[in-house]
Design an enzyme around this catalytic site. Structure first.
Site, mmCIF file in Angstrom:
data_model
loop_
_atom_site.group_PDB
_atom_site.id
_atom_site.type_symbol
_atom_site.label_atom_id
_atom_site.label_comp_id
_atom_site.label_asym_id
_atom_site.label_seq_id
_atom_site.Cartn_x
_atom_site.Cartn_y
_atom_site.Cartn_z
ATOM 1 N N GLY A 11 7.507 -3.444 3.519
ATOM 2 C CA GLY A 11 8.075 -3.872 4.796
ATOM 3 C C GLY A 11 9.265 -3.060 5.271
ATOM 4 O O GLY A 11 10.055 -3.538 6.089
ATOM 5 N N SER A 12 9.388 -1.823 4.819
ATOM 6 C CA SER A 12 10.564 -1.051 5.250
ATOM 7 C C SER A 12 10.474 -0.670 6.734
ATOM 8 O O SER A 12 11.499 -0.562 7.409
ATOM 9 C CB SER A 12 10.768 0.190 4.371
ATOM 10 O OG SER A 12 9.806 1.175 4.644
ATOM 11 N N HIS A 108 1.371 5.766 10.420
ATOM 12 C CA HIS A 108 0.632 6.397 9.324
ATOM 13 C C HIS A 108 1.428 7.602 8.818
ATOM 14 O O HIS A 108 1.973 8.362 9.623
ATOM 15 C CB HIS A 108 -0.757 6.840 9.814
ATOM 16 C CG HIS A 108 -1.605 7.393 8.714
ATOM 17 N ND1 HIS A 108 -2.187 6.579 7.765
ATOM 18 C CD2 HIS A 108 -1.913 8.668 8.384
ATOM 19 C CE1 HIS A 108 -2.853 7.344 6.898
ATOM 20 N NE2 HIS A 108 -2.701 8.602 7.246
HETATM 21 C C1 GAR Z 1 4.131 3.418 5.211
HETATM 22 O O1 GAR Z 1 4.328 4.670 4.601
HETATM 23 C C2 GAR Z 1 3.035 3.485 6.257
HETATM 24 O O2 GAR Z 1 3.045 4.696 6.966
HETATM 25 C C3 GAR Z 1 1.811 3.351 5.402
HETATM 26 O O3 GAR Z 1 2.141 2.354 4.477
HETATM 27 C C4 GAR Z 1 3.544 2.409 4.215
HETATM 28 C C5 GAR Z 1 4.127 1.041 4.407
HETATM 29 O O4 GAR Z 1 5.498 1.038 4.046
HETATM 30 N N1 GAR Z 1 0.646 2.988 6.185
HETATM 31 C C6 GAR Z 1 -0.555 3.509 6.007
HETATM 32 O O5 GAR Z 1 -0.812 4.293 5.106
HETATM 33 C C7 GAR Z 1 -1.606 3.056 6.997
HETATM 34 N N2 GAR Z 1 -2.831 3.738 6.789
HETATM 35 P P1 GAR Z 1 6.437 -0.175 4.439
HETATM 36 O O6 GAR Z 1 5.730 -1.452 3.962
HETATM 37 O O7 GAR Z 1 7.704 0.057 3.664
HETATM 38 O O8 GAR Z 1 6.641 -0.174 5.918
#
Ligand code: GAR
Length: 185
Positions: A11-12, A108
């Site tokens: 969830g950052s 992404h």
């Molecule tokens: C992020 O790096 C986002 O770009 C990726 O998941 C991570 C979630 O981080 N999403 C994908 O790969 C979508 N295909 P977060 O939970 O810290 O926001």
């Protein structure tokens, strides 16, 4: 701008959006947060910050459509203008996308259309690209596809691992998501 956030993990990106709103840098209101993972750290943050938060665990539904129907029921009640997918690791069905056509955003960790899918940063390393980055785009029926709103580039260093590259891309993701939402608002 009424915003719904869907997440599956850390969830950052959600936190970056929350912080931008708190600082007055983004004029938006988070009207609900939905996770498909009960143990998602991002969900704990959502509760701590007092957002209307929902666990809709896909494993408790027989089909993808049944799970989505429940997500849509909650979304329709919250009446978001936009839905921000922030590490939401579920492919949306065509009917979901149609219901909120041009109002669903995704982030992404690559310069799309390169390296969609999982492990985008490792894919970038494996291909030996010298520049990668992140993309915020409107969501269509395909995986990590749809009109691009914002991209930010990150140099790939010779000694990068997937982890070190992911960490530098993540810093840019947080800026890119806020920038894309600010454009829309
Ligand atoms: C992020 O790096 C986002 O770009 C990726 O998941 C991570 C979630 O981080 N999403 C994908 O790969 C979508 N295909 P977060 O939970 O810290 O926001």
């Amino acid at each position: 701008m009424r915003l719904a956030v869907l997440l599956s993990g850390r969830g950052s990106n959600f936190e970056a959006i929350h912080n931008a709103i708190e600082r007055g840098e983004l004029h938006a209101e988070i009207v609900c947060v939905i996770t498909n993972r009960p143990d998602a750290p991002g969900y704990q943050c959502a509760r701590k910050w007092g957002y209307d938060s929902y666990v809709i665990d896909h494993r408790q539904f027989a089909t993808r459509e049944a799970h989505e129907a429940e997500v849509l029921r909650v979304l329709d009640q919250a009446r978001p203008d936009y839905i921000a997918l922030a590490g939401y690791m579920r492919l949306l069905t065509r009917s979901f996308v149609e219901r909120y056509r041009n109002r669903i955003l995704n982030i992404h960790p690559s310069l799309l259309p390169s390296f969609p899918g999982v492990d985008a940063q490792a894919q970038a390393i494996a291909h030996g690209v010298k520049i990668s980055g992140c993309t915020v785009h409107l969501v269509d029926e395909n995986l990590d596809a749809g009109p691009i709103l914002v991209q930010r580039a990150v140099e790939v260093r010779d000694d990068d691992t997937a982890e070190s590259l992911a960490a530098r891309i993540l810093v840019e993701e947080h800026k890119a998501y806020v920038e894309a939402l600010r454009k829309l608002s």
